[in-house]
Design a protein around this motif. Structure first.
Motif, PDB file in Angstrom:
ATOM      1  N   LEU A 179      27.927  39.133  34.558  1.00  0.00           N
ATOM      2  CA  LEU A 179      27.735  38.151  35.623  1.00  0.00           C
ATOM      3  C   LEU A 179      26.372  38.281  36.292  1.00  0.00           C
ATOM      4  N   THR A 217      42.035  39.118  36.347  1.00  0.00           N
ATOM      5  CA  THR A 217      40.652  39.364  35.931  1.00  0.00           C
ATOM      6  C   THR A 217      40.216  40.744  36.413  1.00  0.00           C
ATOM      7  N   ALA A 241      32.930  41.170  33.791  1.00  0.00           N
ATOM      8  CA  ALA A 241      34.251  40.593  34.047  1.00  0.00           C
ATOM      9  C   ALA A 241      35.026  40.446  32.748  1.00  0.00           C
ATOM     10  N   LEU A 253      37.090  43.289  37.142  1.00  0.00           N
ATOM     11  CA  LEU A 253      35.656  43.370  37.409  1.00  0.00           C
ATOM     12  C   LEU A 253      35.240  44.833  37.451  1.00  0.00           C
ATOM     13  N   MET A 270      34.716  33.525  41.636  1.00  0.00           N
ATOM     14  CA  MET A 270      34.986  33.477  40.209  1.00  0.00           C
ATOM     15  C   MET A 270      35.565  32.122  39.805  1.00  0.00           C
ATOM     16  N   SER A 313      38.466  38.521  31.677  1.00  0.00           N
ATOM     17  CA  SER A 313      39.519  37.609  32.128  1.00  0.00           C
ATOM     18  C   SER A 313      40.863  38.039  31.548  1.00  0.00           C
ATOM     19  N   MET A 373      32.575  29.845  40.043  1.00  0.00           N
ATOM     20  CA  MET A 373      31.396  30.390  39.367  1.00  0.00           C
ATOM     21  C   MET A 373      30.128  29.983  40.119  1.00  0.00           C
TER      22      MET A 373
END
Length: 368
Positions: free
Chosen positions: A355, A324, A344, A326, A76, A346, A79
């Motif tokens: 994602l 974060t 996701a 998920l 993450m 944040s 990325m």
């Protein structure tokens, strides 16, 4: 005149080619920008391939997912992905050895289930054959959701299990096959309870579970009539706190399609500022309803669209250390062509971001 006409045709052709090339180039740049901005979520866009000059390592990644015969590890922070392409067969289930990057997993090879192992912490990770389960792949698939049974691993890492023989009577598998990796033999028993006992939690884990119950005993369900009778949604609210001392309502701003019958706590953020819980809004063969997330200051509440608490035993979800969250958007009724995706949120945002289009993920173990 014929010669001049030919020249004009040639010039016109060059102009048209230039326009086409410019249009394609502009579109490619626009698409590339969108991919960079939105993180390339469609299967047709995302290409799982190893970038040879990447400095990203598997140990630096946060979670793993698989697509076909590829293991994909995602960071993450960066990325970016690291993709392992050393497996040749379809991956169907997996389980990490706690505290390591050692992974046991099953593949479907020639229509049969096979157990393998890879140590992703080694310099050259290589699939190692453990045993052929002796089970047709089709016998390990649920008829409710069309998914493979999970890989069971005992606490000491000695025993492995796979469920098979689905039955509509109990909406689940009727049998389990257990392999003893130490003796390198299958465990023989006509008693399913005995076979399942190899995967029961140890006494230490039970103590940890007791501590967790005490830690989260302040989560409870409480009925509360709404003052605004015209407000759509639930008059049965969910609170964080002590009933005697009052608490923070987590659901009074949410508008459910139908009134929840109960709520189930799922998890709390590492910083202790947000919680995730499920809302049971209906029943079929199983309880159904969405997952929700709320801040413990009572200001932020959101239903996680595309989630269902029972579909495929509930979606994968996890918290990163930075807060974060998920989760898998795993179900969307009446949406043609819907594909599950990793989402996701944040810590400084209330908007989920997509994602990848996959149906599950697993967090990488933290080294002990």
């Amino acid at each position: 005149m014929s010669s001049d006409f030919g020249k004009w045709i040639a010039i016109l052709a060059l102009v048209l080619i230039s326009v086409v090339l410019f249009s394609c180039s502009s579109k490619d740049k626009a698409d590339a920008g969108k991919i960079k901005e939105d993180r390339a979520v469609a299967d047709s866009i995302v290409e799982d391939s190893i970038v040879e000059d990447t400095s990203l390592k598997i140990a630096d990644c946060d979670f793993m997912y698989f697509r076909g015969n590829k293991f994909c590890f995602f960071s993450m922070e960066r990325m970016d992905s690291v993709v392992y392409e050393g497996e040749t067969d379809e991956i169907v289930n997996y389980s990490f050895v706690p505290g390591t990057l050692g992974l046991y997993y099953s593949v479907c090879k020639d229509s049969m289930m096979v157990l393998k192992f890879i140590d992703f912490d080694s310099e050259e990770p290589t699939p190692k054959h453990i045993v052929n389960w002796g089970l047709p792949c089709d016998s390990c698939i649920t008829e409710t959701y069309g998914t493979y049974s999970a890989l069971r691993v005992s606490d000491d890492g000695r025993y492995f299990g796979v469920n098979y023989d689905f039955s509509w009577d109990g909406y689940w598998f009727t049998k389990i096959k257990v392999y003893d990796n130490e003796s390198q033999k299958f465990v023989t028993s006509q008693n399913n309870e005995k076979l399942y006992s190899y995967f029961e939690s140890s006494s230490n884990d039970e103590e940890d579970e007791d501590e967790e119950v005490i830690t989260y005993s302040s989560f409870y369900e409480s009925g509360a009539d709404d003052d605004d009778e015209e407000r759509e949604g639930s008059s049965y609210n969910y609170y964080y706190g002590s009933e005697g001392n009052g608490g923070i309502c987590l659901t009074n701003k949410l508008k459910f399609e139908s009134t929840p019958e109960e709520f189930n706590f799922s998890g709390i953020s590492p910083k202790g500022d947000r919680v995730v819980f499920g809302a049971v809004t209906g029943w079929g063969d199983f309880p159904h309803g969405p997952y929700c997330i709320a801040s413990l200051d009572g200001k932020y509440q959101m239903i996680l669209d595309g989630t269902d608490i029972s579909y495929e035993e509930g979606p994968s979800m996890a918290w990163l250390d930075d807060g974060t969250f998920l989760y898998i958007a795993n179900f969307m009724a009446d949406v043609e062509g819907f594909k599950p995706a990793i989402m996701a949120i944040s810590p400084d945002s209330t908007k989920p971001v997509e994602l990848f289009k996959v149906s599950e993920f697993v967090m990488l173990p933290k080294k002990e």
